[in-house]
Design a protein around this motif. Structure first.
Motif, PDB file in Angstrom:
ATOM      1  N   TYR A 168       0.830  -1.192   0.000  1.00  0.00           N
ATOM      2  CA  TYR A 168       0.000   0.000   0.000  1.00  0.00           C
ATOM      3  C   TYR A 168       0.872   1.254   0.000  1.00  0.00           C
ATOM      4  O   TYR A 168       1.867   1.334   0.728  1.00  0.00           O
ATOM      5  CB  TYR A 168      -0.906   0.036   1.243  1.00  0.00           C
ATOM      6  CG  TYR A 168      -1.782  -1.180   1.368  1.00  0.00           C
ATOM      7  CD1 TYR A 168      -3.093  -1.178   0.909  1.00  0.00           C
ATOM      8  CD2 TYR A 168      -1.292  -2.365   1.930  1.00  0.00           C
ATOM      9  CE1 TYR A 168      -3.896  -2.296   1.009  1.00  0.00           C
ATOM     10  CE2 TYR A 168      -2.087  -3.497   2.036  1.00  0.00           C
ATOM     11  CZ  TYR A 168      -3.385  -3.456   1.574  1.00  0.00           C
ATOM     12  OH  TYR A 168      -4.171  -4.581   1.665  1.00  0.00           O
ATOM     13  N   ASP A 169       0.492   2.215  -0.851  1.00  0.00           N
ATOM     14  CA  ASP A 169       1.061   3.557  -0.758  1.00  0.00           C
ATOM     15  C   ASP A 169       0.284   4.310   0.315  1.00  0.00           C
ATOM     16  O   ASP A 169      -0.952   4.375   0.271  1.00  0.00           O
ATOM     17  CB  ASP A 169       0.952   4.293  -2.097  1.00  0.00           C
ATOM     18  CG  ASP A 169       1.979   3.817  -3.097  1.00  0.00           C
ATOM     19  OD1 ASP A 169       3.038   3.314  -2.676  1.00  0.00           O
ATOM     20  OD2 ASP A 169       1.725   3.941  -4.314  1.00  0.00           O
ATOM     21  N   VAL A 170       1.014   4.892   1.262  1.00  0.00           N
ATOM     22  CA  VAL A 170       0.386   5.569   2.399  1.00  0.00           C
ATOM     23  C   VAL A 170       0.949   6.981   2.514  1.00  0.00           C
ATOM     24  O   VAL A 170       2.172   7.183   2.401  1.00  0.00           O
ATOM     25  CB  VAL A 170       0.635   4.798   3.709  1.00  0.00           C
ATOM     26  CG1 VAL A 170       0.050   5.547   4.897  1.00  0.00           C
ATOM     27  CG2 VAL A 170       0.045   3.397   3.623  1.00  0.00           C
ATOM     28  N   ALA A 171       0.070   7.951   2.738  1.00  0.00           N
ATOM     29  CA  ALA A 171       0.485   9.337   2.955  1.00  0.00           C
ATOM     30  C   ALA A 171      -0.215   9.858   4.202  1.00  0.00           C
ATOM     31  O   ALA A 171      -1.435   9.730   4.337  1.00  0.00           O
ATOM     32  CB  ALA A 171       0.141  10.202   1.750  1.00  0.00           C
ATOM     33  N   LEU A 172       0.559  10.436   5.095  1.00  0.00           N
ATOM     34  CA  LEU A 172       0.034  10.996   6.344  1.00  0.00           C
ATOM     35  C   LEU A 172       0.464  12.448   6.437  1.00  0.00           C
ATOM     36  O   LEU A 172       1.653  12.764   6.310  1.00  0.00           O
ATOM     37  CB  LEU A 172       0.574  10.214   7.544  1.00  0.00           C
ATOM     38  CG  LEU A 172       0.211  10.750   8.931  1.00  0.00           C
ATOM     39  CD1 LEU A 172      -1.282  10.598   9.190  1.00  0.00           C
ATOM     40  CD2 LEU A 172       1.014  10.031  10.015  1.00  0.00           C
ATOM     41  N   THR A 173      -0.503  13.342   6.661  1.00  0.00           N
ATOM     42  CA  THR A 173      -0.222  14.765   6.809  1.00  0.00           C
ATOM     43  C   THR A 173      -0.893  15.274   8.067  1.00  0.00           C
ATOM     44  O   THR A 173      -2.079  15.011   8.298  1.00  0.00           O
ATOM     45  CB  THR A 173      -0.740  15.562   5.598  1.00  0.00           C
ATOM     46  OG1 THR A 173      -0.168  15.034   4.396  1.00  0.00           O
ATOM     47  CG2 THR A 173      -0.366  17.029   5.725  1.00  0.00           C
ATOM     48  N   ALA A 174      -0.130  15.985   8.879  1.00  0.00           N
ATOM     49  CA  ALA A 174      -0.669  16.588  10.095  1.00  0.00           C
ATOM     50  C   ALA A 174      -0.488  18.099  10.007  1.00  0.00           C
ATOM     51  O   ALA A 174       0.649  18.587  10.020  1.00  0.00           O
ATOM     52  CB  ALA A 174       0.040  16.039  11.331  1.00  0.00           C
TER      53      ALA A 174
END
Length: 328
Positions: A168-174
């Motif tokens: 899985y390609d995962v992107a997390l932005t906070a």
């Protein structure tokens, strides 16, 4: 002709009503079976009430007073309600909605989570409902630990897309990430209240695909490829890239490239937080000062760490214990 048309419309309406009711009953039976199976496994799993509404085009399920706890891992979740929305004619696209306040149970104590809004969209395929893509968005998110310290975010966004059977390609932005107030006070209040950047982009591979039943037997990571992890807080900036292979015990092997700007301030924050003992911090500072000089500057670092044999290596020197990547 009009009577025949009216009959056709009435028959279609009755047929659709029957289909919707059949779908409602099958969903409720499936949900009840899942909770019963978890209890048979020794979990705490229950709710006060479950209702399915949404006729004619949706099956909207609402549970109240939920409590789910896996005693083996010590992880659990409590919420006054939870909602799951499905199209009557497409069970492979779900929308989930959480309450403003919920509790995440951990072995170290409960985390109280509040948000103005938290929703997720999940798209699945196949009979096992394997996850193909999903997003989670939480606005004005606050997480308070057992010590009363609160980490706050203006918005948290998580997106994942399956690229093959179990990767899985995962992107997390906070956005607007603010650490507990006490930490900033410990540093003299010289740093901004929020991070100017906090994001991660990575590809994760697991030993099995994620499905809607993965809470029962969680897939374990077998590879973590970090394309970029970036944090910026005032004058401090940290960037990581890396590629790690994970064995069946959660031990990682691979390289992590680290770039740090104003790393002395980072170490000072770690000291002030009380999370790093002075003796350890002194040794780390001496080592990093040497490495910074070798890489051409005192205030910046550009180095590669090796994870192997359960340790983190800087060249031929072990500098710490490597984390284990196990999902409990």
């Amino acid at each position: 002709m009009m009577k025949r048309l009216a009959f056709v419309i009435l028959a279609a309406a009755l047929a659709w009503s029957g289909y919707w009711l059949w779908g409602k009953q099958s969903l409720m039976a499936g949900y009840q079976r899942w909770f019963a199976e978890r209890r048979d496994d020794g979990w705490e799993a229950g709710y006060a009430e479950m209702k399915v509404r949404g006729f004619p085009n949706r099956h909207d399920t609402t549970w109240t007073d939920l409590r789910i706890l896996d005693p083996e891992s010590g992880l659990g979740w409590e919420a006054p309600f939870f909602q799951l929305f499905l199209l009557s004619y497409n069970r492979h696209h779900a929308i989930a909605a959480w309450p403003r306040h919920q509790v995440i149970v951990t072995p170290d104590g409960p985390l109280h989570v509040t948000s103005e809004q938290m929703q997720a969209s999940l798209v699945t395929e196949g009979e096992d409902h394997a996850l193909t893509r999903g997003t989670l968005v939480a606005d004005v998110l606050n997480i308070t630990g057992t010590d009363g310290a609160t980490t706050a975010l203006a918005q948290l966004r998580l997106a994942g897309t399956r690229v093959d059977a179990a990767s899985y390609d995962v992107a997390l932005t906070a956005e607007g990430l603010a650490l507990p107030r006490g930490l900033n006070q410990a540093t003299g209040g010289a740093l901004p209240q929020t991070f100017s950047e906090a994001r991660i982009a990575a590809q994760l591979r697991f030993d099995a695909p994620w499905t809607l039943t993965s809470a029962e037997a969680r897939p374990q990571p077998t590879r973590i490829a970090v394309r970029e992890a970036a944090l910026e807080w005032g004058p401090m900036a940290l960037r990581l890239t890396g590629d790690l292979e994970i064995d069946g015990e959660g031990h990682a092997t691979g390289d992590v490239h680290v770039q740090a700007q104003n790393w002395q301030e980072m170490l000072a924050v770690a000291r002030a937080s009380g999370q790093v003992a002075d003796v350890l911090a002194d040794g780390v500072e001496a080592t990093l000062t040497l490495m910074a000089g070798l890489s051409g500057g005192r205030r910046s670092l550009d180095l590669t760490l090796r994870l192997e044999e359960g340790a983190i290596w800087l060249g031929p020197v072990p500098v710490g214990e490597a984390p284990r990547f196990l999902l409990r």
